[in-house]
Design an enzyme around this catalytic site. Structure first.
Site, short mmCIF file in Angstrom:
data_model
loop_
_atom_site.label_atom_id
_atom_site.label_comp_id
_atom_site.label_asym_id
_atom_site.label_seq_id
_atom_site.Cartn_x
_atom_site.Cartn_y
_atom_site.Cartn_z
N HIS A 1 -30.22 5.72 7.70
CA HIS A 1 -31.14 4.75 7.09
C HIS A 1 -32.18 4.23 8.06
CE1 HIS A 1 -28.68 5.00 3.65
NE2 HIS A 1 -27.81 4.05 3.93
N LYS B 1 -22.50 -5.84 9.45
CA LYS B 1 -21.79 -6.31 8.27
C LYS B 1 -21.36 -7.76 8.48
CE LYS B 1 -20.21 -1.96 6.31
NZ LYS B 1 -21.05 -2.14 5.10
N GLU C 1 -26.22 -6.55 6.26
CA GLU C 1 -25.35 -6.57 5.08
C GLU C 1 -24.47 -7.81 5.10
OE1 GLU C 1 -24.21 -2.27 3.75
OE2 GLU C 1 -23.82 -2.42 5.90
N HIS D 1 -30.74 7.24 0.01
CA HIS D 1 -31.33 6.43 -1.08
C HIS D 1 -32.35 5.42 -0.56
CE1 HIS D 1 -28.19 3.55 0.18
NE2 HIS D 1 -28.96 2.63 -0.35
#
Length: 493
Positions: A247, A347, A223, A185
């Site tokens: 990604h 993260k 993130e 995506h």
């Protein structure tokens, strides 16, 4: 946004009760519908093993649209018209009766409309079901028309090179390569798509896009969230597999590729594969000098306590899985020789950001003593959609004093058009048979070849140089040290 070129479409979503369907796919399809981008004759068949009343199922999808759609809460009459296109099939993917029922519904749809529809099959499922569903579609001849039928496979595409190659072989025995859409995506995000236009439609930048002028490149995807309830999956994956292999390497391809001969799917995908083939492959000893890995420990994010990764649900108490990776890569070709590409993801970081930074070399004519800040091009993917150029300027006054300033392009200020979500663009491309933004088999496998030496080195030495960082901080100091002598810190904090 481009219009669909197909007359009728039958969209099948496997895993219809999953989070991806509710948060992303149905809101994307609804936005395409209200924008008149879906074919007027269209059905959406949702398949899942759970027994659920169809009206309750649609109401739950409506709640998902109201919560996650960029267009806000759905207009009741419009939603009703959209919901009338949705059908639900309760069925186990392991049971051939599921595919018999699906085939019957698709055939009825085609007979009713007196033409064979374009068929999209979206695998919004756990990777273990990909081969099972592919076999069901193949055995029952549901997706057997080369120009009409497409399957969409989500990441992760394999867990290593061998499993990716195996899955590719399996799928290509049942479908042609042009029918297989491996989705990432990130490639559908508006700012990422704009990189090609920015580079190849503006001659002021492209001549500078090489080792003669660019000092180094940073690609950050940070993130703020923890692994949350994904611990069961994440502990067997880690940041390298979950983010770098797909990604960040895809972003590297877009930044580093040579100009394709034309704006056409295969030409662009060829250019991307060529980049990956030229990424330097590390030996085991080189992995530990060029790649930093770390795991978050107890800390806080926005003053909210966050416990350590090893205390997350379904995570092993002695886990060595990385939640943070910083890597220095090199592309061994004429354009990029000896230019380091720094990739970083993690993260529980201070902010949710995705950003690409190209820092230019120092001016050869440094006649000003305060000319100390290099030119820098920043492409922000999220949360702000913008491109900015940092350059030196004279401060107003009686003396020659320099100060770095930014020249900004922001989507919100430059355009009145609504910005579609990535899944909207990608789903419409599948319906149109446009594979430009999707990964080809060789691209997936070549990306795995880049990261496999890192995977193998860490597997062989599970605790070696595994560092830790507090949740809510920007990562270990070793990641900053990796940048030297090109920079002292990452441009995203």
């Amino acid at each position: 946004m481009k219009q669909t070129t197909t007359n009728t479409a039958a969209i099948t979503i496997f895993g219809a009760k999953g989070d991806l369907t509710r948060r992303k796919l149905i809101p994307a399809l609804y936005n395409l519908f209200i924008g008149n981008h879906l074919p007027a004759i269209c059905t959406i068949i949702c398949v899942d093993f759970m027994t659920v009343d169809e009206n309750e199922f649609k109401n739950d999808l409506l709640l998902g649209v109201n919560e996650f759609s960029r267009s806000g809460k759905a207009d009741p009459p419009t939603w009703s018209a959209f919901a009338n296109k949705i059908q639900y099939i309760q069925g186990d993917f392991l049971n051939e009766e599921t595919f018999i029922n699906l085939k019957a519904k698709l055939d009825v749809f085609d007979v009713k409309n007196k033409q064979r529809s374009t068929r999209m099959f979206y695998f919004a499922v756990s990777p273990k079901f990909i081969e099972v569903i592919a076999e069901g579609l193949y055995t029952h001849q549901i997706a057997n028309q080369l120009t009409k039928d497409r399957i969409v496979v989500e990441k992760p595409f394999g867990t290593d090179l061998q499993s990716a190659q195996k899955l590719n072989r399996y799928l290509r025995k049942r479908f042609e390569e042009k029918q297989i859409y491996r989705i990432d995506h990130y490639l559908g995000k508006e700012t990422v798509q704009n990189i090609l236009a920015f580079r190849f439609a503006n001659y002021v930048f492209e001549p500078l896009w090489n080792r003669n002028y660019i000092d180094h490149v940073q690609i950050n995807v940070c993130e703020q969230v923890s692994v949350g309830k994904r611990g069961g999956y994440y502990d067997g994956s880690g940041a390298l597999r979950d983010m770098i292999q797909n990604h960040l390497l895809q972003l590297l391809c877009v930044i580093a590729m040579d100009s394709p001969p034309k704006y056409e799917a295969e030409a662009i995908r060829n250019a991307k594969v060529n980049v990956l083939k030229q990424v330097r492959i590390y030996k085991e000893s080189q992995v530990f000098t060029n790649v930093v890995r770390a795991q978050y420990k107890e800390g806080s994010i926005n003053n909210i306590p966050q416990h350590a990764y090893r205390k997350e649900e379904h995570v092993a108490k002695n886990s060595t899985t990385e939640t943070y990776v910083a890597a220095r890569l090199f592309i061994d070709n004429e354009r990029w020789k000896n230019v380091p590409f720094y990739l970083r993801t993690g993260k529980c970081m201070p902010k949710q950001t995705s950003m690409i930074v190209l820092q230019f070399k120092d001016s050869p004519n440094r006649i000003f003593k305060d000319d100390i800040v290099p030119n820098r091009l920043v492409i922000s993917i999220q949360p702000d959609l913008e491109i900015s150029l940092l350059f030196e300027s004279k401060v107003p006054g009686l003396h020659m004093k320099l100060k770095p300033v930014e020249m900004d392009f922001t989507y919100n200020q430059s355009y009145t058009e609504a910005i579609p979500e990535a899944y909207e663009a990608l789903l419409l491309d599948v319906l149109n048979g446009d594979a430009t933004l999707f990964m080809r088999a060789d691209q997936v496998e070549t990306a795995w070849k880049v990261v496999m030496p890192i995977v193998d080195a860490w597997k062989k030495n599970p605790s070696k140089q595994l560092l830790y960082y507090k949740a809510g901080t920007s990562g270990p100091k070793a990641a900053d040290d990796l940048l030297k002598p090109f920079a002292d810190q990452w441009f995203v904090v």
